[in-house]
Design a protein around this motif. Sequence first.
Motif, PDB file in Angstrom:
ATOM      1  N   PHE A   1       0.830  -1.205   0.000  1.00  0.00           N
ATOM      2  CA  PHE A   1       0.000   0.000   0.000  1.00  0.00           C
ATOM      3  C   PHE A   1       0.867   1.258   0.000  1.00  0.00           C
ATOM      4  CE2 PHE A   1      -3.163  -3.067   0.958  1.00  0.00           C
ATOM      5  CZ  PHE A   1      -4.397  -2.496   0.667  1.00  0.00           C
ATOM      6  N   GLU A   2       1.955   1.250   0.751  1.00  0.00           N
ATOM      7  CA  GLU A   2       2.858   2.396   0.770  1.00  0.00           C
ATOM      8  C   GLU A   2       3.535   2.589  -0.579  1.00  0.00           C
ATOM      9  OE1 GLU A   2       4.159   2.265   5.521  1.00  0.00           O
ATOM     10  OE2 GLU A   2       5.338   1.205   4.002  1.00  0.00           O
TER      11      GLU A   2
ATOM     12  N   MET B   1       2.482   9.164  -6.451  1.00  0.00           N
ATOM     13  CA  MET B   1       2.995  10.525  -6.232  1.00  0.00           C
ATOM     14  C   MET B   1       4.174  10.823  -7.143  1.00  0.00           C
ATOM     15  SD  MET B   1       2.798  11.275  -2.128  1.00  0.00           S
ATOM     16  CE  MET B   1       3.334   9.683  -1.512  1.00  0.00           C
ATOM     17  N   ALA B   2       5.064   9.851  -7.321  1.00  0.00           N
ATOM     18  CA  ALA B   2       6.237  10.055  -8.171  1.00  0.00           C
ATOM     19  C   ALA B   2       5.829  10.316  -9.614  1.00  0.00           C
ATOM     20  CB  ALA B   2       7.158   8.841  -8.092  1.00  0.00           C
TER      21      ALA B   2
ATOM     22  N   LEU C   1      11.033  11.486  -7.137  1.00  0.00           N
ATOM     23  CA  LEU C   1      10.954  10.469  -6.097  1.00  0.00           C
ATOM     24  C   LEU C   1      11.301  11.063  -4.738  1.00  0.00           C
ATOM     25  CD1 LEU C   1      10.564   7.571  -5.167  1.00  0.00           C
ATOM     26  CD2 LEU C   1      12.925   7.079  -5.881  1.00  0.00           C
ATOM     27  N   VAL C   2      12.126  12.101  -4.730  1.00  0.00           N
ATOM     28  CA  VAL C   2      12.524  12.730  -3.463  1.00  0.00           C
ATOM     29  C   VAL C   2      11.317  13.344  -2.771  1.00  0.00           C
ATOM     30  CG1 VAL C   2      13.888  14.580  -2.424  1.00  0.00           C
ATOM     31  CG2 VAL C   2      14.887  13.152  -4.218  1.00  0.00           C
ATOM     32  N   ILE C   3      10.455  14.012  -3.532  1.00  0.00           N
ATOM     33  CA  ILE C   3       9.278  14.647  -2.927  1.00  0.00           C
ATOM     34  C   ILE C   3       8.348  13.612  -2.288  1.00  0.00           C
ATOM     35  CG2 ILE C   3       7.175  15.956  -3.461  1.00  0.00           C
ATOM     36  CD1 ILE C   3       8.852  17.618  -5.401  1.00  0.00           C
TER      37      ILE C   3
ATOM     38  N   PHE D   1       6.566  10.711   2.621  1.00  0.00           N
ATOM     39  CA  PHE D   1       6.572   9.415   3.303  1.00  0.00           C
ATOM     40  C   PHE D   1       7.240   9.512   4.673  1.00  0.00           C
ATOM     41  CE2 PHE D   1       8.685   5.218   3.912  1.00  0.00           C
ATOM     42  CZ  PHE D   1       7.547   4.433   4.035  1.00  0.00           C
ATOM     43  N   ARG D   2       8.320  10.301   4.753  1.00  0.00           N
ATOM     44  CA  ARG D   2       9.042  10.496   6.016  1.00  0.00           C
ATOM     45  C   ARG D   2       8.507  11.696   6.806  1.00  0.00           C
ATOM     46  NH1 ARG D   2      14.073   7.883   6.704  1.00  0.00           N
ATOM     47  NH2 ARG D   2      13.979   5.899   5.582  1.00  0.00           N
TER      48      ARG D   2
END
Length: 317
Positions: A240-241, A248-249, A255-257, A262-263
């Motif tokens: 799911f994550e 989002m990517a 991918l950083v955003i 996520f963090r």
Amino acid sequence: MATLAARRLLLRRWVAGGRGRLLGTAAEASPGGEEARGGCGSEGAIYVKKPAAAAAVTTRDETSVAMPTSFMTGSVVGKRFYRDATVRRADDGNGWTVMLDYRTLKSPAKRPLKLPSRALAMAIAAEWEYQESDGIRPFSMPLMKLACTALERVPVTRAKVIDNLMKKFHQDLVFCRSPADSELTIGVHQKQKEKIDPILDWVKTEFGFKPVVYTTFFGGKQEEGLTKVVETILKKTTDFELASIDAMAAAAHSLVIPLAIFRERLGIEEAIELIRLEEDHQVDRWGLVEGGHDIDIADLKAQMSSAVVFLRLTRGM
């Protein structure tokens, strides 16, 4: 009278026997018509086809209901066939499911829609509850579509999803810097230093490697250590994550955003501001094109917001 009796007989058989059945002939309802019964070759035989709209809606039985495969791409997949959408514990006690009346909702592949949190199940049930009677519109159900992706696509293509994300990592939006030696790009360069540099500092602190910033259109290459750290994080995510990060990517070209979201380093509004940094600068300078920029902004907000909400609800937040 024979004709009226025949129509009534046909109607009773249609209701009792179901759509698509050979109903019979008028001779069966008329006096002395016994010899005509079962005459499939009779010119008076009547067939009723199952409506195409109904065939495309769902696969249903007494206890469950599955969406058609067109649910993931279609605009309207049929009329609303249920009254209420509710949630309950999964049969094995592990996770939550959505109920359409008394039937358990399944994915297009007919897998049980088992969700990790009650909050996510309630949100998906709300998407079903707000469907209009004249049609079920998948494009208005982003959480349901992400859940189907997490349950069906990610488990069988996890390695490929991660590989695709890592291939694009080196050309990440936040690693690309506009030149500072041009009047046309100096404004964007200054905004990037103001807004994106703090994210690059976070990457260095969070992952232990300083990212490489480049100004070429074709991008650069990040250190192998940073690449491995990011790949390891992706491999440790749940299905799911990973479905949320991948969505989002794709919307952010970064991918950083998504990893910062996520963090819990970035929120939705901050992320959208970073994604649109360069384009918003151009809009401020040259003006907004109605029917173009405004639609792009709305689409980005919808894609990012639904993926972020999906991620948070997956965690029960």
